[in-house]
Design a protein around this motif. Sequence first.
Motif, mmCIF file in Angstrom:
data_model
loop_
_atom_site.group_PDB
_atom_site.id
_atom_site.type_symbol
_atom_site.label_atom_id
_atom_site.label_comp_id
_atom_site.label_asym_id
_atom_site.label_seq_id
_atom_site.Cartn_x
_atom_site.Cartn_y
_atom_site.Cartn_z
ATOM 1 N N ARG A 60 0.290 -4.305 -5.985
ATOM 2 C CA ARG A 60 0.470 -2.902 -5.667
ATOM 3 C C ARG A 60 -0.893 -2.294 -5.387
ATOM 4 N N ALA A 61 -0.938 -1.323 -4.473
ATOM 5 C CA ALA A 61 -2.208 -0.692 -4.104
ATOM 6 C C ALA A 61 -1.952 0.761 -3.729
ATOM 7 N N ARG A 62 -2.901 1.643 -4.107
ATOM 8 C CA ARG A 62 -2.763 3.067 -3.820
ATOM 9 C C ARG A 62 -3.662 3.425 -2.637
ATOM 10 N N LEU A 63 -3.073 3.926 -1.568
ATOM 11 C CA LEU A 63 -3.865 4.333 -0.406
ATOM 12 C C LEU A 63 -4.759 5.522 -0.765
ATOM 13 N N GLU A 64 -6.032 5.456 -0.337
ATOM 14 C CA GLU A 64 -6.974 6.541 -0.646
ATOM 15 C C GLU A 64 -6.963 7.628 0.432
ATOM 16 N N ASP A 65 -6.483 7.285 1.620
ATOM 17 C CA ASP A 65 -6.303 8.274 2.687
ATOM 18 C C ASP A 65 -5.333 7.666 3.701
ATOM 19 N N ALA B 223 -7.083 0.035 6.249
ATOM 20 C CA ALA B 223 -6.748 1.020 5.213
ATOM 21 C C ALA B 223 -7.650 0.842 4.001
ATOM 22 N N ARG B 224 -7.969 1.944 3.346
ATOM 23 C CA ARG B 224 -8.728 1.931 2.095
ATOM 24 C C ARG B 224 -7.744 2.095 0.950
ATOM 25 N N VAL B 225 -7.788 1.159 -0.002
ATOM 26 C CA VAL B 225 -6.851 1.218 -1.124
ATOM 27 C C VAL B 225 -7.564 0.979 -2.442
ATOM 28 N N GLU B 226 -6.952 1.510 -3.486
ATOM 29 C CA GLU B 226 -7.349 1.162 -4.854
ATOM 30 C C GLU B 226 -6.354 0.109 -5.323
ATOM 31 N N MET B 227 -6.872 -1.074 -5.678
ATOM 32 C CA MET B 227 -5.993 -2.174 -6.066
ATOM 33 C C MET B 227 -5.367 -1.898 -7.424
ATOM 34 N N GLN B 228 -4.078 -2.252 -7.556
ATOM 35 C CA GLN B 228 -3.387 -2.121 -8.836
ATOM 36 C C GLN B 228 -2.890 -3.502 -9.270
ATOM 37 N N PRO C 198 0.840 -1.196 0.000
ATOM 38 C CA PRO C 198 0.000 0.000 0.000
ATOM 39 C C PRO C 198 0.879 1.252 0.000
ATOM 40 N N VAL C 199 0.644 2.115 -0.977
ATOM 41 C CA VAL C 199 1.534 3.255 -1.196
ATOM 42 C C VAL C 199 0.786 4.582 -1.048
ATOM 43 N N TRP C 200 1.437 5.535 -0.369
ATOM 44 C CA TRP C 200 0.924 6.905 -0.242
ATOM 45 C C TRP C 200 2.056 7.842 -0.645
#
Lengths: 181, 181
Positions: B122-127, B98-103, B51-53
Motif C-alpha cells: 500500500r502507498a499514499r500518493l503525496e500529490d 508518482a510520488r508516494v509514501e510507502m506503507q 497508490p491511493v489518493w
Amino acid sequence: MLEARRIKHCRVCGGATQYLIPADDNRHRAVCTVCGEVHYENPLNVVGTVPVWGDQVLLCRRNIEPRYGMWTLPAGFMELGETTAEGALRETVEEAGARVEMQGLFSMLNVVRAGQVHLFYRARLEDINFDPGPETIEAQLFHEHQIPWEQLAFRTVRDTLKFYFADRAAGQFGLHVGDIG
Amino acid sequence: MLEARRIKHCRVCGGATQYLIPADDNRHRAVCTVCGEVHYENPLNVVGTVPVWGDQVLLCRRNIEPRYGMWTLPAGFMELGETTAEGALRETVEEAGARVEMQGLFSMLNVVRAGQVHLFYRARLEDINFDPGPETIEAQLFHEHQIPWEQLAFRTVRDTLKFYFADRAAGQFGLHVGDIG
C-alpha cells in the motif's frame, strides 16, 4: 555472491556478451554482441520453515558450503513450478526429512547484498522421526535456551528465530518484514 | 513464459548445454557439455504498489506488451541491489511518475505458471501530478465504482484491488497471501 552470476556468454547463441545499458533501459545488462539478446539478473527467493514440536524448534546442521557445520532452519532456493509455501515444505522434507503441517507466512527478509529474499513459514511437526538428506549432518530439536545462537548459519535464521520466540512469549504470531544489509 | 527462459548455451564458456539431472540434484538443469557449469532457473519477484489518493486508486494503462492498452497497478520485476519495497517504489516512479509514501506489504500472490511471485505494498500518493514513463500510456485515479475490472492487465492486479476495497470497507488492512493457477 552477485559476482558469481556474471554472464559472459549468450544463453541463446553462445556469443560473447557485453555489459551495457540497452536503449530502452536504465541499468547495465549482459547484452549479446552477436544476436542482441538481453540477459536480466534478478533477486531470488529462499524459502523455508520454522518447524515446531511443542516448545522445541527443529534446526539442521549444514553438510554443505557455505557455513558447513553451522545450524540453520530448513530452507533453500524456490524452484519453478511451485509456490513459496510448497517450496518451503519441499526444503523441510529434503533437508530434515521431517513431516510438517504448514502454517502462516512468518518472515520476509530482504538480503540485498546477496540478491535474495528469504521467506519463512511457521510449521507444526507431525512426528519427530527425522531423516535428514545429504545436505544435512543432523537434524535436532532445541528448546529456546538451547539454541546455538553463535553457530547459526545465516542472519535471517537468527532474526526469524528471535521473532518466533518473541511472538510466542507475547502469545500472538505476526508477519515480520525486514531488510538485512 | 517459462519456455522463453530456456538456456541453450553456457553463460561461462558459451558451450552447448543439455538438460539433465545433475548427480547431487533431483531436477533437470541446463548443464554445460563443455565445462560442466550448472544453470539454475528460479521464480522472479514482481513488485508494485496500490497508490491511493483519498478514496481513489491510481492505475496505469500499459504502453507495452503483454496486455498493451490494459490497466495495471504500477509494478515490475525486482532488480538486484534493492529491497522489495524499494523496487515497488521505483516501479511507481518509473511507470506513473508518482510520488508516494510507502506503507505496509499488502499482498503476496504466487503465479506458478509464470514462475513469478507478485508483491504489492500500500502507498499514499503525496500529490496528483503524474508524469508517466514510456511504459505507460496514461496514469489515472479511479473511485471503486469506476475501476475498469474487465480491462485489468493481470489477475494479481484484480485480486489485489478486490482485497484493497474489501479491507477498506472493513476498516482494517491485512496481508493477503494467495496462489494463482
